[in-house]
Motif scaffolding. Structure first.
Motif, mmCIF file in Angstrom:
data_model
loop_
_atom_site.group_PDB
_atom_site.id
_atom_site.type_symbol
_atom_site.label_atom_id
_atom_site.label_comp_id
_atom_site.label_asym_id
_atom_site.label_seq_id
_atom_site.Cartn_x
_atom_site.Cartn_y
_atom_site.Cartn_z
ATOM 1 N N VAL A 124 0.830 -1.205 0.000
ATOM 2 C CA VAL A 124 0.000 0.000 0.000
ATOM 3 C C VAL A 124 0.864 1.255 0.000
ATOM 4 N N ILE A 125 1.881 1.287 0.839
ATOM 5 C CA ILE A 125 2.736 2.469 0.943
ATOM 6 C C ILE A 125 3.553 2.669 -0.329
ATOM 7 N N GLY A 126 3.865 1.556 -1.011
ATOM 8 C CA GLY A 126 4.612 1.674 -2.263
ATOM 9 C C GLY A 126 3.836 2.387 -3.347
ATOM 10 N N LEU A 127 2.502 2.398 -3.243
ATOM 11 C CA LEU A 127 1.668 3.047 -4.251
ATOM 12 C C LEU A 127 1.481 4.534 -3.985
ATOM 13 N N VAL A 128 1.565 4.940 -2.721
ATOM 14 C CA VAL A 128 1.319 6.338 -2.354
ATOM 15 C C VAL A 128 2.488 6.848 -1.523
ATOM 16 N N PRO A 129 3.153 7.925 -1.941
ATOM 17 C CA PRO A 129 4.292 8.447 -1.165
ATOM 18 C C PRO A 129 3.847 8.958 0.197
ATOM 19 N N SER A 130 4.708 8.734 1.200
ATOM 20 C CA SER A 130 4.399 9.211 2.544
ATOM 21 C C SER A 130 5.066 10.556 2.782
ATOM 22 N N ASP A 131 4.802 11.123 3.952
ATOM 23 C CA ASP A 131 5.342 12.443 4.278
ATOM 24 C C ASP A 131 6.856 12.428 4.412
ATOM 25 N N ILE A 132 7.438 11.248 4.737
ATOM 26 C CA ILE A 132 8.882 11.227 4.978
ATOM 27 C C ILE A 132 9.678 10.878 3.724
ATOM 28 N N ASP A 133 8.990 10.539 2.602
ATOM 29 C CA ASP A 133 9.708 10.125 1.397
ATOM 30 C C ASP A 133 10.504 11.276 0.800
ATOM 31 N N ILE B 125 18.118 2.604 -10.356
ATOM 32 C CA ILE B 125 17.006 2.310 -9.449
ATOM 33 C C ILE B 125 16.212 3.565 -9.132
ATOM 34 N N LEU B 126 16.876 4.650 -8.809
ATOM 35 C CA LEU B 126 16.179 5.895 -8.479
ATOM 36 C C LEU B 126 15.372 6.415 -9.661
ATOM 37 N N GLY B 127 15.813 6.069 -10.858
ATOM 38 C CA GLY B 127 15.088 6.482 -12.052
ATOM 39 C C GLY B 127 13.968 5.539 -12.434
ATOM 40 N N GLY B 128 13.770 4.485 -11.656
ATOM 41 C CA GLY B 128 12.682 3.553 -11.928
ATOM 42 C C GLY B 128 13.070 2.377 -12.787
ATOM 43 N N GLY B 129 14.381 2.111 -12.931
ATOM 44 C CA GLY B 129 14.844 0.995 -13.744
ATOM 45 C C GLY B 129 14.588 -0.348 -13.088
ATOM 46 N N ASP B 130 14.751 -1.421 -13.874
ATOM 47 C CA ASP B 130 14.494 -2.773 -13.389
ATOM 48 C C ASP B 130 15.601 -3.186 -12.415
ATOM 49 N N PRO B 131 15.244 -3.543 -11.165
ATOM 50 C CA PRO B 131 16.267 -3.889 -10.173
ATOM 51 C C PRO B 131 16.804 -5.306 -10.313
ATOM 52 N N ILE B 132 16.244 -6.111 -11.223
ATOM 53 C CA ILE B 132 16.654 -7.512 -11.319
ATOM 54 C C ILE B 132 18.106 -7.658 -11.747
ATOM 55 N N LEU C 215 11.765 10.657 -2.199
ATOM 56 C CA LEU C 215 11.745 10.228 -3.589
ATOM 57 C C LEU C 215 10.302 10.256 -4.072
ATOM 58 N N GLU C 216 9.995 11.218 -4.965
ATOM 59 C CA GLU C 216 8.627 11.366 -5.434
ATOM 60 C C GLU C 216 8.330 10.524 -6.655
ATOM 61 N N ASN C 217 9.367 10.062 -7.355
ATOM 62 C CA ASN C 217 9.195 9.228 -8.541
ATOM 63 C C ASN C 217 8.590 7.884 -8.143
ATOM 64 N N GLN C 218 7.341 7.616 -8.560
ATOM 65 C CA GLN C 218 6.661 6.396 -8.134
ATOM 66 C C GLN C 218 7.385 5.149 -8.634
ATOM 67 N N GLN C 219 7.850 5.153 -9.879
ATOM 68 C CA GLN C 219 8.567 3.989 -10.401
ATOM 69 C C GLN C 219 9.888 3.795 -9.660
ATOM 70 N N GLY C 220 10.515 4.907 -9.276
ATOM 71 C CA GLY C 220 11.743 4.813 -8.492
ATOM 72 C C GLY C 220 11.485 4.192 -7.131
ATOM 73 N N ARG C 221 10.344 4.578 -6.493
ATOM 74 C CA ARG C 221 9.992 3.988 -5.205
ATOM 75 C C ARG C 221 9.755 2.490 -5.344
ATOM 76 N N LYS C 222 9.030 2.094 -6.389
ATOM 77 C CA LYS C 222 8.736 0.682 -6.603
ATOM 78 C C LYS C 222 10.026 -0.118 -6.819
ATOM 79 N N SER C 223 10.932 0.432 -7.624
ATOM 80 C CA SER C 223 12.194 -0.265 -7.898
ATOM 81 C C SER C 223 13.031 -0.399 -6.640
ATOM 82 N N MET C 224 13.047 0.657 -5.840
ATOM 83 C CA MET C 224 13.822 0.660 -4.607
ATOM 84 C C MET C 224 13.259 -0.365 -3.613
ATOM 85 N N LEU C 225 11.932 -0.426 -3.491
ATOM 86 C CA LEU C 225 11.296 -1.382 -2.591
ATOM 87 C C LEU C 225 11.524 -2.817 -3.073
#
Length: 638
Positions: free
Chosen positions: A386-395, A557-564, A397-407
């Motif tokens: 859930v948190i990966g879909l919506v940025p929190s106050d402490i993030d 990763i920060l740019g939303g690239g594939d972490p694999i 990193l606003e880039n959603q794809q970057g957050r997903k890749s990082m997680l």
């Protein structure tokens, strides 16, 4: 009480009647099998689009195609590994025995300068040989199902026996999950419920036989509301790969051996699959638990889903099965706003030997393998999604794809850490200091990575230890996750420091976050090394895990690239409570008890897989991890 039981019996009777005319499993036609066999030769791992196209051609559901290919891959793996399985086991036992003899001889031989045992070349070679065998794909799991899969005559009897066990287990789970006293009675502290074994065997006489001699029973039940739909939770439990990754803190490895029933109408309803799994505590001093069982999923008439496991030891009894699963699993019911209620039952019988003394209170209390542990992990994962879909106050990193890749990268890092620090059959440890039942013995393991691109290629050294601290887990977690304290314990910084680049929240618990740090040299100059760190906590355990990555990977990763494609060699800490009764200090927050801390370091010794490890490297590894252990004790206890 009688009315409650009668209502449950009536409910299950209606469900059996509703399902009586339904097909329990789909048998493919010869033409369908031939077409899938031909496709398999060209592409053994079809993606979702290919499975859908093939299902249209064959006139079956995509999930049936998925299960067929999953089964086929398991059979091929079984055929490939079975021939060498017996030889590997025999050779490993011989090497273990010889290794133990060397350890006995080396106990009193140590270097006067560093205190490390003076290993001879033969000892190192024994360790390398063990790890060479351990690095081969594990073959214990597929070996269990060879008979029923390959023998058509036995297959029908096998299927019938599995289906009967699954159906009986489902009925028992529904009752055990919902009944109250006298089956479940309140514990002495009134915080949990304990299974009344006398009442259990009276209510379920001889369904799955008496308890095994030499085995002890562990039973627990917990309920929770998670931020995920029932369908989402069922998907996690029925996809073996996802289940293994989500519950990496408990599941070391798992294999789906055979899909006995592929379900109804393209869903997981009435799916029955035979599995093996190895369950663990993240420590090199606690034996893993191996189990062979069937998993059955059903959608009941009231729209409640149930997923149940039960061991199949009566079909294939093997010495390696150290954990017998009586009907265990969960009931999942949808609630408003995308939430669901989960009632989890965990009921196992296990051999009691081999557990290190400092971990016995934890395991006895059900805090390591019980229902509370499972639902805590499930809830933490759902919050993370859930948190990966919506940025929190402490993030930062606003880039959603970057957050997903990082997680996603951090999730893989923590999972690899957990599996790399336990006593799985894939991990062969050698004690280098603190022999015997010492509470802080140091163990090492070496690996040669020649083709796994998810880790750096080359020769790896893993060194680990577990010990007790008279400090509550929360305080240990907060100390280790804070980068301002890193210089107090991280001997590999060599006087340097770390500077935060970006961080994102990974859960609702305070301190749950994924962070990227840039490593600073002693003079303050920046290096090209980036440290990825996740700090993760739930009510039953906490972790601080980190791994170095290069600047190019970090930017990707920060740019939303594939972490694999990012290779990871994680190190870090696993923090567990020492049990509900052990003494310890009381903090200002009111938390009491001590902690069981596992420290593990993984380093790339040489980029050449054929490199060797000398006694000097052993001394350095021992010095570093003992130094970290001492510094943590000094910082927290004094």
């Amino acid at each position: 009480m009688g009315d409650e039981r009668e209502a449950l019996k009536g409910k299950m009777s209606n469900e059996r009647e509703a399902l009586s005319n339904r097909k329990r499993y789909h048998r493919h036609s010869q033409q369908q099998i031939q077409q899938m066999e031909a496709f398999y030769k060209e592409c053994p791992h079809p993606d979702e689009k290919q499975r859908k196209e093939l299902s249209i051609q064959l006139g079956i559901e995509p999930i049936q195609v998925k299960f067929w290919f999953q089964n086929k891959r398991t059979q091929m793996k079984t055929q490939h590994e079975h021939n060498e399985n017996a030889q590997l086991r025999t050779e490993n036992e011989r090497l273990r025995a010889e290794n133990l003899r060397f350890r006995e001889a080396l106990i009193n031989i140590s270097c006067p300068n560093c205190g490390v045992p003076n290993f001879q070349e033969s000892q190192l070679m024994e360790n390398y040989s063990l790890n060479q065998h351990a690095s081969k794909p594990s073959s214990w799991a597929p070996h269990l199902a060879i008979g029923p899969i390959n023998n058509e005559v036995e297959s029908e009897d096998y299927r019938a026996a599995v289906m009967e066990a699954a159906s009986s287990a489902m009925e028992e789970l529904v009752r055990v999950a919902q009944l109250g006293e006298p089956l479940w009675v309140a514990s002495a502290d009134r915080h949990t419920f304990v299974l009344n074994e006398e009442e259990y065997f009276r209510a379920f006489p001889k369904v799955f036989g008496p308890r095994r001699d030499g085995f002890k029973s562990e039973a627990s039940r917990e309920a929770i509301v998670v931020p995920a739909t029932a369908a989402d939770v069922v998907g996690i439990l029925m996809d073996v790969e996802q289940w293994t990754n989500v519950f990496s803190g408990v599941v070391s490895q798992a294999t789906n051996l055979q899909v006995v029933s592929s379900g109804l109408e393209g869903t997981y309803n009435e799916v029955v699959q035979v599995m093996t799994a190895e369950f663990h505590v993240p420590s090199p001093v606690v034996p893993t638990r191996e189990s062979y069982f069937v998993r059955h999923c059903r959608r009941h008439v009231d729209a409640t889903w149930a997923v149940v496991d039960v061991s199949l030891d009566h079909l294939h009894s093997t010495p390696s099965n150290t954990c017998r699963r009586r009907p265990s699993g969960c009931l999942i019911q949808d609630m408003p706003n995308g939430y669901s209620k989960v009632i989890w039952v965990e009921h196992v019988e296990v051999e009691g030997g081999g557990v290190h003394s400092i971990y016995k209170p934890l395991i006895t209390a059900g805090l390591a393998f019980g229902a509370r542990r499972w639902i805590a992990i499930l809830n933490g994962y759902c919050q993370r999604v859930v948190i990966g879909l919506v940025p929190s106050d402490i993030d930062f990193l606003e880039n959603q794809q970057g957050r997903k890749s990082m997680l996603k990268l951090a999730e893989r890092m923590v999972a690899r850490f957990c599996r790399g620090v336990n006593t799985s059959i894939a991990n062969i440890w050698t004690t280098i200091s603190g022999f015997g039942n010492s509470s802080d013995c140091v163990k090492i393991m070496t690996r040669k990575n020649v083709d796994d691109l998810s880790m750096p290629l080359g020769f790896h050294l893993n060194v680990a230890t577990s010990f007790w601290l008279p400090i509550p887990p929360k305080r240990v977690f907060d100390f280790l996750r804070d980068h301002n304290n890193r210089k107090e314990w991280d001997m590999l910084l060599n006087g340097g420091d770390v500077e935060e680049m970006a961080h994102i929240a990974s859960g609702k618990e305070d301190g749950n976050r994924v962070t990227m740090y840039q490593v600073k040299a002693m003079g303050g100059s920046s290096s090209e090394t980036i440290m990825l760190q996740e700090s993760r906590k739930d009510p039953t355990a906490s972790y601080v895990v980190y791994a170095p990555i290069d600047m190019i990977c970090a930017e990707t990763i920060l740019g939303g690239g594939d972490p694999i494609s990012v290779p990871l060699l994680p190190s870090g800490f696993a923090i567990l409570p020492d049990g509900p009764t052990r003494g310890g200090r009381t903090t200002a927050e009111g938390e009491t008890g001590g902690s069981l801390l596992t420290v593990a370091l993984q380093v790339l010794v040489d980029s050449t897989p054929d490199a060797n490890l000398n006694s000097g490297s052993l001394a350095v590894a021992n010095k570093i991890i003992c130094g970290i252990m001492d510094k943590i004790k000094q910082a927290l206890i004094t």
